[in-house]
Design an enzyme around this catalytic site. Structure first.
Site, PDB file in Angstrom:
ATOM      1  N   GLN A   1       0.368  -1.132  -0.238  1.00  0.00           N
ATOM      2  CA  GLN A   1       0.294   0.058   0.051  1.00  0.00           C
ATOM      3  C   GLN A   1       0.733   1.530   0.267  1.00  0.00           C
ATOM      4  OE1 GLN A   1      -2.819  -1.473   3.541  1.00  0.00           O
ATOM      5  NE2 GLN A   1      -4.260  -0.089   2.187  1.00  0.00           N
ATOM      6  N   SER A   2       0.211   2.069  -0.718  1.00  0.00           N
ATOM      7  CA  SER A   2       1.570   3.737  -1.117  1.00  0.00           C
ATOM      8  C   SER A   2       2.036   3.602   0.689  1.00  0.00           C
ATOM      9  CB  SER A   2       0.904   4.322  -2.091  1.00  0.00           C
ATOM     10  OG  SER A   2       0.610   3.502  -3.592  1.00  0.00           O
ATOM     11  N   THR A   3       0.223   4.628   0.845  1.00  0.00           N
ATOM     12  CA  THR A   3       0.613   5.916   1.968  1.00  0.00           C
ATOM     13  C   THR A   3       0.752   5.250   3.413  1.00  0.00           C
ATOM     14  OG1 THR A   3      -1.262   6.385   1.896  1.00  0.00           O
ATOM     15  CG2 THR A   3       1.312   7.703   0.173  1.00  0.00           C
TER      16      THR A   3
ATOM     17  N   GLN B   1      -3.095   5.141   4.103  1.00  0.00           N
ATOM     18  CA  GLN B   1      -3.500   3.686   3.395  1.00  0.00           C
ATOM     19  C   GLN B   1      -3.605   2.805   4.044  1.00  0.00           C
ATOM     20  OE1 GLN B   1      -2.356   3.414  -0.608  1.00  0.00           O
ATOM     21  NE2 GLN B   1      -2.749   4.877  -2.088  1.00  0.00           N
TER      22      GLN B   1
ATOM     23  N   THR C   1       5.553   4.280  -1.281  1.00  0.00           N
ATOM     24  CA  THR C   1       4.821   4.366  -2.197  1.00  0.00           C
ATOM     25  C   THR C   1       6.293   4.318  -4.088  1.00  0.00           C
ATOM     26  OG1 THR C   1       5.007   6.047  -4.162  1.00  0.00           O
ATOM     27  CG2 THR C   1       6.337   6.503  -2.732  1.00  0.00           C
TER      28      THR C   1
END
Length: 686
Positions: free
Chosen positions: A19-21, A24, A60
């Protein structure tokens, strides 16, 4: 056609989770559950050995190294992976380079790529086409979403309505506008920071003062309950951010930092939070909201902070530090334009030096070099002359600041105590609102209530001690003395309690810089004042071998004259009675007189020297004339008896021939040398 073979099943199934951040991770747990759920699908397809790679959670895929993806590629290239599982292509890669690299490696080692839509074999042309198009669509989707979101952010920022974080001391109202925090304690703490910086002129000194006084500062923290304000002892970064943030001057700014893209190790690398110059800020709206300080005060603070950076080149003044060189940071070479450096020697004191021409001409070591003593004294005298009319105003301001400094600490403790009492009362209400028999809840509420009460008692004791130990109000005598010092700035400048750092701050307040030009026997100083005026001073230079500890000409000549009349011990006594000190401020003794004579080639006095010159002292003249000591003194004062006295307290030098002058003999015979006071009588001894 079954694409999964026993060869694939004999190797491990790699499940890549990302998951990017961090946001999230907190707000989108379902996506993470779907990705971890791929383990069940891998078991259903026949894999027993399953490896989950989740090292890139919260990272990311755009421009930053991904340890998890690198481990995945290592497993594929090593032939350990029979299949790579992901819910979609965007989880594996966000750019064509990473995606096609993975496809190429999987095709070489016969590794499958499995997502929620099916099983894909990169060796097959149709599957390779589908996977390639999915990677392209994923990259396009990301670009479109990024472009839309960034443009929306720019439009909102252009209106001054975009707030990623709200600075402490401010809150957002219902109209999404900034307003000052209604919490009085938070507002007064912010005001205190700016007042102390105006007083100290240094971020570090503000931090040290706040810590010494035990004053806590507010900081914003974001957690599960949203935005909260906590109180802690300040750090340098906390105070520096508040002093450099334009939001406290009522200015809205967007785009103070940006991203910088570079190529490293064959990959795109993005460096975020790169500070931009003011000309590169995307949005700058003045008078956007109510500020704690004015825009002019903010700009003045930024100049001071920038000038305090000692390691940012020769054009920066530097912070005011302790040291004898009062003009450090203000002097600039008139030949090469560089800032002069200051060097300290244990015995010779401070020296100003410029190495500017050494780069261009190695044979020439320096542009100029000189000691600080005369230059500092000349500039200080000129500055005191200029600012002397403001001395009384400064004294009145000092009295007001002294009374305000006591109030600042008491006010902060009082506000903290008021907040602690509110929290204790609130904890008490929560405790009373719960059923006493529910011990699981009551126990925790009771603990919180006791903690709040302990904090109240601590602050009450601190407030009581601070109130008892505060210095008393200035008496009328002290006020008069301070006002007298305001009208006598030289005395205040040389006061033992006045530090070098304080003197430097005064000089930097009124002087922009000083251009120094070297001449044959003197230094020419051009003072650039803050208001734009200029003043030229000339300071004599020491000759080779001379020291700044040089006895003045008057004392030199006096010692030469006395050396012909008295021995060294008597000369020292005469100089001490007159209050004359050595060049270093010491009193005289026989050894110092002897050393001075030897250094200046002055002959020592020997008995009979005056007799050889036909000179008498007062006692010898009294014995020769047969009169009293006061009689001879009256003859000298009436200009009847020629005599010479080098200084007050020195012995009279009377020429022997002067005793035989007719006027002297006649005055003694006629009794004119006797005091005219009728009360003075002659005492005859039997």
């Amino acid at each position: 056609m079954n694409k999964i073979t026993t060869d694939h099943l004999s190797r491990a199934a790699y499940i890549y989770v990302r998951q990017s951040t961090p946001g999230q991770l907190i707000n989108n747990p379902e996506s993470r559950r779907r990705q971890y759920g791929l383990k069940e699908r891998a078991r259903a397809l026949g894999w027993e050995h399953i490896i989950v790679i989740d090292d890139d959670l919260g990272h990311t895929a755009s421009g930053t190294p991904r340890l998890g993806f690198d481990n995945l590629l290592a497993g594929v290239c090593g032939g350990a992976a029979g299949a790579v599982f992901a819910i979609e292509a965007s989880r594996l890669a966000r750019n064509g380079r990473d995606w096609h690299t993975l496809l190429e490696y999987c095709a070489l080692v016969n590794c499958l790529i499995i997502d929620e839509d099916g099983v894909h074999d990169p060796k097959l042309t149709n599957d390779r086409l589908v996977l390639g198009m999915r990677g392209t669509f994923s990259e396009l989707e990301l670009s479109i979403l990024r472009q839309r979101s960034q443009e929306a952010k720019r439009l909102k920022a252009a209106r001054g309505d975009l707030y990623s974080l709200v600075a402490v001391g401010y809150v957002r109202n219902a109209e999404n506008k900034l307003k000052m925090d209604p919490n009085k304690r938070a507002r007064e703490a912010i005001h205190l920071i700016f007042r102390k910086f105006a007083e100290f002129g240094s971020v570090r000194q503000v931090v040290l003062w706040l810590k010494a006084e035990g004053i806590e500062m507010p900081i914003v923290v974001y957690g599960a309950e949203g935005r909260m304000v906590e109180w802690k002892l300040p750090t340098y970064d906390t105070i520096h951010r508040k002093l450099t943030n334009p939001v406290y001057a009522g200015t809205y700014v967007y785009g103070r930092t940006g991203s910088q893209i570079s190529i490293g190790a064959g990959r795109k690398q993005i460096t975020r939070k790169v500070r931009r110059s003011r000309e590169e800020w995307e949005v700058l709206i003045h008078d956007h909201h109510e500020g704690y300080i004015s825009r002019e005060e903010y700009e003045h603070n930024q100049r001071i902070i920038s000038g305090n950076a000692n390691m940012k080149g020769v054009m920066v003044v530097g912070s005011a530090r302790e040291g004898d060189g009062l003009l450090a940071g203000l002097l600039r070479c008139g030949q090469c334009g560089r800032k002069l450096k200051v060097f300290y020697h244990r015995q010779r004191g401070a020296h100003y030096l410029c190495h500017g021409t050494f780069r261009d001409d190695p044979q020439r070591i320096k542009c100029l070099a000189f000691g600080n003593f005369r230059v500092d004294a000349a500039v200080s005298e000129e500055v005191l002359r200029v600012i002397s009319p403001l001395g009384l105003d400064a004294a009145l301001q000092m009295i007001a600041d002294r009374e305000g400094a006591v109030t600042d600490r008491l006010q902060q403790i009082e506000l903290a105590l008021e907040q602690a009492r509110y929290e204790a009362t609130r904890a008490h209400r929560q405790y009373n609102a719960v059923d006493p028999e529910n011990r699981l809840v009551v126990g925790d509420l009771e603990r919180r209530w006791n903690e709040r009460l302990a904090e109240v008692r601590r602050l009450e004791d601190e407030f009581r001690i601070a109130h008892e130990t505060q210095p008393p109000a200035l008496s009328e005598v002290e006020r008069v003395e301070i006002l007298a010092l305001g009208t006598d700035l030289p005395r205040l400048w040389d006061h033992p309690e006045a530090t070098a750092a304080t003197r430097k701050r005064i000089l930097r307040t009124v002087i922009e810089e000083i251009i120094v030009t070297l001449e044959t026997d003197r230094l020419r100083l051009k003072l650039h004042w803050k208001g734009g005026d200029h003043t030229t001073l000339e300071v004599a230079r020491n000759r080779v071998g001379e020291s700044r500890w040089k006895t003045n000409v008057e004392t030199d000549q006096l010692i030469r004259d006395l050396a012909r009349l008295a021995p060294d011990k008597s000369i020292a006594a005469i100089l001490n009675r007159l209050g004359i000190h050595t060049a270093k401020g010491h009193t005289w003794n026989q050894q110092r007189i002897t050393t001075f004579r030897n250094d200046h080639q002055i002959a020592v006095y020997h008995d009979g020297e005056r007799a050889e010159r036909g000179e008498l002292n007062l006692q010898e003249a009294v014995a020769r004339l047969g009169v009293s000591k006061m009689t001879v003194i009256r003859l000298i004062r009436d200009n009847l008896l020629p005599a010479k006295q080098t200084c007050i307290g020195a012995p009279y030098v009377i020429r022997e021939a002067g005793l035989d002058l007719p006027a002297v003999r006649c005055a003694i015979k006629d009794g004119r040398a006797v005091s005219p006071d009728p009360r003075q009588r002659t005492l005859e001894f039997q």
